[in-house]
Structure formats: structure tokens, C-alpha cells
Design an enzyme around this catalytic site. Structure first.
Site, PDB file in Angstrom:
ATOM      1  N   ARG A  20      21.971  35.228  -2.285  1.00 23.85           N
ATOM      2  CA  ARG A  20      21.521  36.253  -3.219  1.00 23.85           C
ATOM      3  C   ARG A  20      22.675  36.771  -4.079  1.00 23.85           C
ATOM      4  O   ARG A  20      22.450  37.623  -4.937  1.00 23.85           O
ATOM      5  CB  ARG A  20      20.947  37.439  -2.435  1.00 23.85           C
ATOM      6  N   ARG A  75       1.317  44.593  -0.829  1.00 20.02           N
ATOM      7  CA  ARG A  75       1.764  43.893   0.375  1.00 20.02           C
ATOM      8  C   ARG A  75       1.975  44.849   1.548  1.00 20.02           C
ATOM      9  O   ARG A  75       1.695  44.531   2.686  1.00 20.02           O
ATOM     10  CB  ARG A  75       3.072  43.161   0.040  1.00 20.02           C
TER      11      ARG A  75
HETATM   12  P1  AMP Z   1      13.427  39.608   1.652  1.00 15.73           P
HETATM   13  O1  AMP Z   1      12.517  39.484   2.827  1.00 15.73           O
HETATM   14  O2  AMP Z   1      14.070  38.292   1.277  1.00 15.73           O
HETATM   15  O3  AMP Z   1      12.778  40.282   0.481  1.00 15.73           O
HETATM   16  O4  AMP Z   1      14.636  40.558   2.113  1.00 15.73           O
HETATM   17  C1  AMP Z   1      14.426  41.900   2.506  1.00 15.73           C
HETATM   18  C2  AMP Z   1      15.729  42.670   2.454  1.00 15.73           C
HETATM   19  O5  AMP Z   1      16.668  42.077   3.370  1.00 15.73           O
HETATM   20  C3  AMP Z   1      16.430  42.677   1.100  1.00 15.73           C
HETATM   21  O6  AMP Z   1      15.943  43.688   0.251  1.00 15.73           O
HETATM   22  C4  AMP Z   1      17.883  42.912   1.520  1.00 15.73           C
HETATM   23  O7  AMP Z   1      18.106  44.262   1.857  1.00 15.73           O
HETATM   24  C5  AMP Z   1      17.993  42.109   2.819  1.00 15.73           C
HETATM   25  N1  AMP Z   1      18.435  40.713   2.578  1.00 15.73           N
HETATM   26  C6  AMP Z   1      17.727  39.572   2.810  1.00 15.73           C
HETATM   27  N2  AMP Z   1      18.439  38.493   2.467  1.00 15.73           N
HETATM   28  C7  AMP Z   1      19.638  38.945   2.007  1.00 15.73           C
HETATM   29  C8  AMP Z   1      20.794  38.310   1.470  1.00 15.73           C
HETATM   30  N3  AMP Z   1      20.886  36.981   1.331  1.00 15.73           N
HETATM   31  N4  AMP Z   1      21.832  39.118   1.116  1.00 15.73           N
HETATM   32  C9  AMP Z   1      21.771  40.454   1.259  1.00 15.73           C
HETATM   33  N5  AMP Z   1      20.710  41.108   1.723  1.00 15.73           N
HETATM   34  C10 AMP Z   1      19.635  40.370   2.089  1.00 15.73           C
END
Ligand code: AMP
Length: 194
Positions: free
Chosen positions: A88, A136
Site C-alpha cells: 500500500r 458493508r
Molecule cells: P483492508 O481490509 O485492506 O481494507 O484493510 C483494513 C485496514 O487495515 C486499513 O485501513 C489499514 O489500516 C490496515 N492495513 C491493511 N493492509 C495494510 C497495509 N498493506 N499497510 C498498512 N496498513 C494496512
């Protein structure tokens, strides 16, 4: 088969990664899911990550790098994987390059000509994303956090589109269509027979 699924929150990358991972019999690795499981289990990592996640901020790079390094070293990751939500940031993408180089040079591994990293970007307009996320109902899906997550995506993650397209590894897909159509296009453009 090494795929990165990128796109703003709500673009459908998790759904598509899950469907295609099952179809291609490769693990779907969602860093968001791994983090949420750590939060529920109240591990040290979960306790650290929770505050960032609740605010819609990114969890610090180093924590994610440790998670991904450990996960890609699991035996089931040998045949390939779909990474959903990682990298990310440019720092995470650079780290992934190094890690993959190390893994491909690991003792006992046979170079596989099918291997090659591809990064998929699912694009969806902001107003559609917000309404999808609000319906969601995940803990971090309230309007304020959603707005912050979109902003963080534009600032920190979107630069990865140029990062991967500059290396001819980017596959751009219109995510603002019926789920089945997006799946079909992904199957076709990632040229996997199944
Ligand atoms: P997601 O399920 O991919 O939308 O991730 C949910 C939350 O987890 C994000 O809003 C971030 O706070 C954290 N997160 C997930 N993947 C990452 C990543 N690669 N780098 C930093 N934070 C992450």
C-alpha cells in the site's frame, strides 16, 4: 502466479481475490484480514494496529513487512498467491521486490517460468465507493473513516499505479461493473486457464 490486487477501499479487490484464489487454488492473502484477526485475538500486533485501523490510517510499514514476510514463507505460498491490500506504499512495494528476490533464490526452490508479478488495479469512482462501503458495515466503515481511507489511498497507495505500470506489470480493470463481469475480465487479462 503472483498477483497484487490494488484499488481504493470498496473497489471489490477482496471479493475478486477470494473468488480467483479459490478458482486458481492459490492462497488469497489479505493483510486487512490478518490484521483484523490479530485485533480480535488481542495480540501485541493487534493492539498496536487497532488505533490506526479505527482512524482509517495505514498501519506502520514495518509491521506489515513482518506479516507478509512470514506469510509468504508458508509452504502454501510456493505455488503462487494473490496479495490483497499489500503493498500500500512505495516502501512496501520495494520491500516486496526484495523479499521475492530472496525467496526465488532460496535453497531448494526451482525457478518456475510461470512466475511473474502482476499488479491489478480496480478502478471505481469515489461516490460509488462511499455507498458500497457504507452498506458493508465493517467496524471501520463509518463515513469519517471512509473519507480518510480514500484520502490515504490517493496519497500513499495510488503512486503504486505508476510504480507497476512503469515496469509493464500493471493490469487496469474497470471495477464499476457487475461482480461477474469483473471476474471474467480478470481471468482473461491475467491469462490463466481455468
Ligand atoms: P483492508 O481490509 O485492506 O481494507 O484493510 C483494513 C485496514 O487495515 C486499513 O485501513 C489499514 O489500516 C490496515 N492495513 C491493511 N493492509 C495494510 C497495509 N498493506 N499497510 C498498512 N496498513 C494496512
Amino acid at each position: 502466479m503472483q498477483f497484487i490486487f490494488m484499488g481504493p477501499p470498496g473497489a471489490g479487490k477482496g471479493t475478486q481475490a477470494q473468488i480467483l484464489g479459490a478458482l486458481w487454488k492459490i492462497p488469497h492473502i489479505s493483510t486487512g484480514e490478518i490484521l483484523r484477526a490479530c485485533v480480535v485475538a488481542k495480540t501485541a500486533l493487534g493492539l498496536k494496529a487497532q488505533a490506526y485501523m479505527d482512524r482509517g490510517e495505514l498501519v506502520p510499514d514495518q509491521l506489515l513487512m513482518d506479516i507478509v514476510q512470514e506469510r509468504l514463507n508458508e509452504p502454501d505460498a510456493n505455488a503462487g498467491w494473490i496479495l490483497d491490500g499489500f503493498p500500500r506504499t512505495v516502501a512496501q512495494a520495494t520491500f516486496l521486490d526484495k523479499l521475492l528476490q530472496e525467496l526465488s533464490g532460496a535453497e531448494g526452490s526451482t525457478p518456475n517460468p510461470k512466475f511473474g508479478l502482476k499488479a491489478v488495479n480496480l478502478d471505481v469512482p469515489d461516490e460509488i465507493l462511499v455507498s458500497r462501503l457504507l452498506s458493508r458495515g465493517r467496524q471501520d466503515d463509518n463515513e469519517e473513516t471512509i473519507r480518510r481511507r480514500l484520502q490515504v489511498y490517493r496519497e500513499q497507495t495510488e503512486p503504486l499505479i505508476d510504480f507497476y505500470s512503469g515496469r509493464q506489470q500493471l493490469v487496469a480493470v474497470d471495477g464499476d461493473r457487475a461482480m461477474e463481469l469483473v471476474t471474467a475480465e480478470l481471468q482473461q487479462s491475467l491469462s490463466i486457464d481455468s
